[in-house]
Design an enzyme around this catalytic site. Structure first.
Site, PDB file in Angstrom:
ATOM      1  N   ASN A   1       1.509   3.792   1.764  1.00 20.23           N
ATOM      2  CA  ASN A   1       2.268   4.291   2.915  1.00 20.23           C
ATOM      3  C   ASN A   1       3.112   3.216   3.593  1.00 20.23           C
ATOM      4  OD1 ASN A   1       0.562   2.774   4.486  1.00 20.23           O
ATOM      5  ND2 ASN A   1      -0.455   4.488   5.478  1.00 20.23           N
ATOM      6  N   LYS A   2       3.223   2.051   2.986  1.00 25.04           N
ATOM      7  CA  LYS A   2       3.982   0.982   3.628  1.00 25.04           C
ATOM      8  C   LYS A   2       5.488   1.128   3.317  1.00 25.04           C
ATOM      9  CE  LYS A   2       0.537  -0.744   5.832  1.00 25.04           C
ATOM     10  NZ  LYS A   2      -0.641  -1.368   5.313  1.00 25.04           N
ATOM     11  N   THR A   3       6.299   0.194   3.832  1.00 22.87           N
ATOM     12  CA  THR A   3       7.757   0.375   3.750  1.00 22.87           C
ATOM     13  C   THR A   3       8.296   0.276   2.327  1.00 22.87           C
ATOM     14  OG1 THR A   3       8.064  -1.957   4.221  1.00 22.87           O
ATOM     15  CG2 THR A   3       8.136  -0.442   6.103  1.00 22.87           C
ATOM     16  N   MET A   4       7.574  -0.365   1.446  1.00 24.98           N
ATOM     17  CA  MET A   4       7.785  -0.222   0.001  1.00 24.98           C
ATOM     18  C   MET A   4       6.408  -0.309  -0.643  1.00 24.98           C
ATOM     19  SD  MET A   4       9.259  -3.829  -1.567  1.00 24.98           S
ATOM     20  CE  MET A   4       8.297  -3.761  -3.085  1.00 24.98           C
TER      21      MET A   4
ATOM     22  N   TYR B   1       0.863  -1.184   0.000  1.00 29.98           N
ATOM     23  CA  TYR B   1       0.000   0.000   0.000  1.00 29.98           C
ATOM     24  C   TYR B   1       0.905   1.243   0.000  1.00 29.98           C
ATOM     25  CZ  TYR B   1      -3.644   3.208   1.593  1.00 29.98           C
ATOM     26  OH  TYR B   1      -4.502   4.256   1.706  1.00 29.98           O
TER      27      TYR B   1
END
Ligand SMILES: *Cc1c(COP(=O)(O)O)cnc(C)c1O
Length: 386
Positions: free
Chosen positions: A185-188, A183
């Site tokens: 806003n996730k880390t990638m 998604y």
């Protein structure tokens, strides 16, 4: 909004991702194809190889496919935590199965492993742990418990790429399925997307079939040496969960950068830890020595002596041009979960207390040192001015 406003989260998309998307668009192949395949292969290699990776259009889809592949059925019980995003639990309801919620451990904010045992009944089929904020669940303890009771484990690793437990990457443990989220806003990120990871060829095969309408292209092989290109068989009422080549094109390059992304977030976490050490704030739990924290979230808790409530604190931060967030409004407080399962805050004292005091601060790769300093000074002034 003010151009100087520092948002809570922001993806880190470079020219490599943009160029790869453009070439996917020019290639004429937009949906699942060579780029999705390449992304799966690269992802498997990142995890050390020998692991099946199934690219999907969200982690929610991956969790749904994972539960389907392990055979969750109506009336089954799946144990998970109240302190998570609703996706973790909603996928259990897709089957008419029931989530059984437990509190989190105050020292990790992950599922309280000791509390799981008393919730196990003859209907219990699986556990869904969440690696909260990017801090790995103690997988040795969790898998030990699951094994003793013959339960399946589907890890919600939406926050945990990359993270380790006992120096072993999340995604490589002996659980049945691990699901990562891409998604925005996730880390990638792939915009929207997810990866279902499993060591089981049967689970991977089922997930591949079910992510695309229940189509089995290999079925014909069983009956004939000749496989016409137009032939397929529908073996189940599947879903539409495949990842596009456009999304995979972003993922291919994000994956190459993800270790560097992690280092940048870890550095910000360290700067925050140092700066906030003397403040009336509870800092996020740390990983064990030698372990990698994905630092998807940097969540502080305001102490009772902070002289400011959470709501006012967030308003003060906003007033200084900084976006914050809250992770999470626990499931036991949401109208649907609360009424469907008769949940009460007293059942989840740790989660409830975390919720009442927690604030997540910006932590992402595109923050400059000046941005980090700005967050630090704003936290200090928001706490100390009452
Ligand atoms: C983001 C998230 C999900 C869902 O991920 P999607 O890719 O948006 O479907 C699931 N669980 C947790 C804990 C999350 O934070």
């Amino acid at each position: 909004m003010n151009a100087n406003f520092l948002p809570f989260a922001r993806p880190d998309i470079g020219e490599e991702e943009i160029n790869e998307v453009v070439s996917a668009l020019r290639s004429g192949w937009l949906t699942t194809g060579p780029q999705a395949k390449r992304f799966e292969t690269d992802f498997s290699a990142f995890l050390g190889g020998g692991i099946e990776c199934v690219a999907v259009n969200s982690a929610t889809a991956g969790l749904h496919l994972g539960l389907e592949a392990i055979g969750i059925d109506a009336g089954d019980e799946v144990i998970t935590t109240t302190h998570t995003f609703t996706a973790t639990a909603e996928v259990i309801r897709y089957f008419g199965a029931n989530p059984v919620f437990v509190d989190v451990d105050a020292s990790t904010l992950c599922i309280d492993i000791a509390a799981i045992e008393e919730k196990i009944t003859p209907r219990t089929k699986a556990i869904i742990p969440v690696h909260f904020g990017g801090l790995a669940v103690d997988m040795t303890a969790l898998l030990g418990l699951a094994k003793r009771y013959g339960l399946k484990v589907v890890e919600d690793a939406a926050h945990a790429f990359p993270a380790t437990c006992h120096q072993k990457l999340i995604g490589t443990w002996e659980s049945d399925v691990t699901v990562f989220s891409f998604y925005a806003n996730k880390t990638m990120t792939t915009g929207e997307g997810g990866m279902l990871v499993t060591r089981s060829p049967e689970i991977a095969r089922r997930a591949r079939i079910m992510r695309l309408h229940g189509i089995d292209r290999d079925a014909f092989d069983r009956f004939s040496a000749e496989k016409p290109s137009w032939y397929y068989e529908i073996v189940a009422p599947g879903f539409k969960y495949n990842m596009t080549d456009i999304a995979a094109s972003i993922g291919i390059h994000q994956l190459k950068k993800v270790a560097g992304f992690q280092q940048k977030r870890e550095r910000i976490a360290r700067l925050y830890d140092e700066a906030f050490a003397g403040l009336p704030i509870v800092l996020p739990p740390k990983p064990r020595a030698g372990d990698l924290h994905a630092w998807h979230l940097y969540m502080i808790r305001l102490g009772d002596d902070a002289g400011v409530g959470r709501h006012t604190f967030i308003e003060r931060m906003f007033g200084q041009g900084i976006g914050c967030s809250v992770h999470y409004i626990p499931l036991h407080l949401h109208p649907y979960w609360k009424s469907a399962y008769d949940l009460k805050p007293e059942m989840f004292p740790v989660s409830q207390s975390v919720y009442e005091h927690c604030v997540s601060l910006p932590i992402y790769t595109r923050m400059t040192d000046a941005d980090v300093e700005h967050v630090i000074s704003s936290v200090k002034s928001s706490v100390l001015t009452s």
